[in-house]
Design an enzyme around this catalytic site. Structure first.
Site, PDB file in Angstrom:
ATOM      1  N   ARG A  51       2.445 -10.611  -0.773  1.00 15.90           N
ATOM      2  CA  ARG A  51       2.751  -9.175  -0.660  1.00 15.90           C
ATOM      3  C   ARG A  51       1.749  -8.531   0.260  1.00 15.90           C
ATOM      4  NH1 ARG A  51       7.059  -6.185  -2.101  1.00 15.90           N
ATOM      5  NH2 ARG A  51       5.623  -4.518  -2.555  1.00 15.90           N
ATOM      6  N   THR A  76       0.836  -1.192   0.000  1.00 18.23           N
ATOM      7  CA  THR A  76       0.000   0.000   0.000  1.00 18.23           C
ATOM      8  C   THR A  76       0.872   1.244   0.000  1.00 18.23           C
ATOM      9  OG1 THR A  76      -1.733  -1.119   1.267  1.00 18.23           O
ATOM     10  CG2 THR A  76      -1.766   1.266   1.306  1.00 18.23           C
TER      11      THR A  76
END
EC number: 3.4.19.5
Length: 270
Positions: free
Chosen positions: A270, A242
């Site tokens: 991830r 993010t």
């Protein structure tokens, strides 16, 4: 979008600062020229530069909202850290990449967001359009896609890449392991799954299993901003997909935003 995110915590603190400035009658000029400010997770320098280039101009063309959009858009375009943000990144269990984004205007307290958006690569722009042109907070999936395209964003576009397809193929060859399923059978393959071992009080049991120890340690800790649970220390730019960004413009107005690959049954990694 439901991840623990230090950038959003910072954004909330900055929004509090923005409110206090309004109450106290202060502003950027009276504050000694400390604004504008751009803060981002992680050290995504190109994204910060893009936001700074907008906000440093000041006036209507240098708003905090526009700067957040510019910064997150740069990260989407560059696919920060390879698979972290934007099209071509981490796929879901069907091999498709979808996108999430959120933006908040600290001056008006308006929020716009999209989740699991398909076929449109400009996630943070779509979130801004939701904020500015609808009475909604969140649009999801095909509805988010249709709205974004109707508002002029490019699409439909294939959001996958050779890298994301290869990652998905390797995961399938490993019998779809690891994954985010739990309390299901059959284990160790790609499903379809059915639930097993459902506890009598699934909500209470799940909360205690996943959060009980963490919450207890938070409450026992004098500084709630420094939780003692060791798993918090494992969050870094290489496993937290993010970008979050907070901007204060020259007028002292705040905006925050975040953009990521969609989280709907994303394959782990991830």
């Amino acid at each position: 979008m439901a991840r623990s995110n230090p950038g959003l915590l910072l954004g909330l603190l900055l929004l509090r600062l923005n409110w206090c400035l309004g109450v106290d009658g202060g502003g950027a000029e009276e504050g000694g020229g400390v604004f504008p400010v751009v803060v981002s997770t992680w050290p995504f320098r190109e994204a910060v530069r893009a936001a700074w280039d907008v906000v440093k101009t000041g006036g209507a063309g240098g708003s905090a909202v526009d700067a957040v959009v510019a910064g997150c858009s740069a990260c989407e375009e560059l696919r920060c850290d390879g698979t972290a943000v934007g099209p071509g990144g981490s796929p879901d269990e069907d091999g498709e990449t979808t996108l999430d984004a959120l933006i908040m205007n600290g001056k008006t307290m308006e929020i716009g967001a999209v989740a699991a958006m398909r076929y449109v690569k400009d996630a943070i722009m779509a979130a801004k359009l939701v904020m500015e042109h609808t009475g909604h907070t969140l649009l999801v999936g095909e509805k988010a896609t249709s709205f974004a395209i109707s508002m002029g964003l490019a699409g439909p576009t294939n959001l996958s890449s050779p890298e994301s397809i290869e990652k998905w193929s390797n995961w399938r060859q490993n019998n779809c392991q690891p994954n985010f399923w739990k309390n299901v059978a059959p284990a160790g393959n790609c499903g379809p799954y059915h639930p097993i071992n459902i506890p009598k009080d699934p909500v209470k049991s799940a909360v205690w299993e996943n959060q009980g120890i963490t919450c207890q340690e938070w409450l026992e800790n004098d500084n709630l901003l420094e939780p003692t649970n060791s798993h918090f220390n494992s969050v870094n730019r290489h496993n937290h997909d993010t970008i979050s960004m907070a901007v204060i413009d020259k007028m002292g107005h705040v905006a925050v935003g975040t953009s990521t690959n969609g989280a709907t049954f994303k394959i782990p990694g991830r």
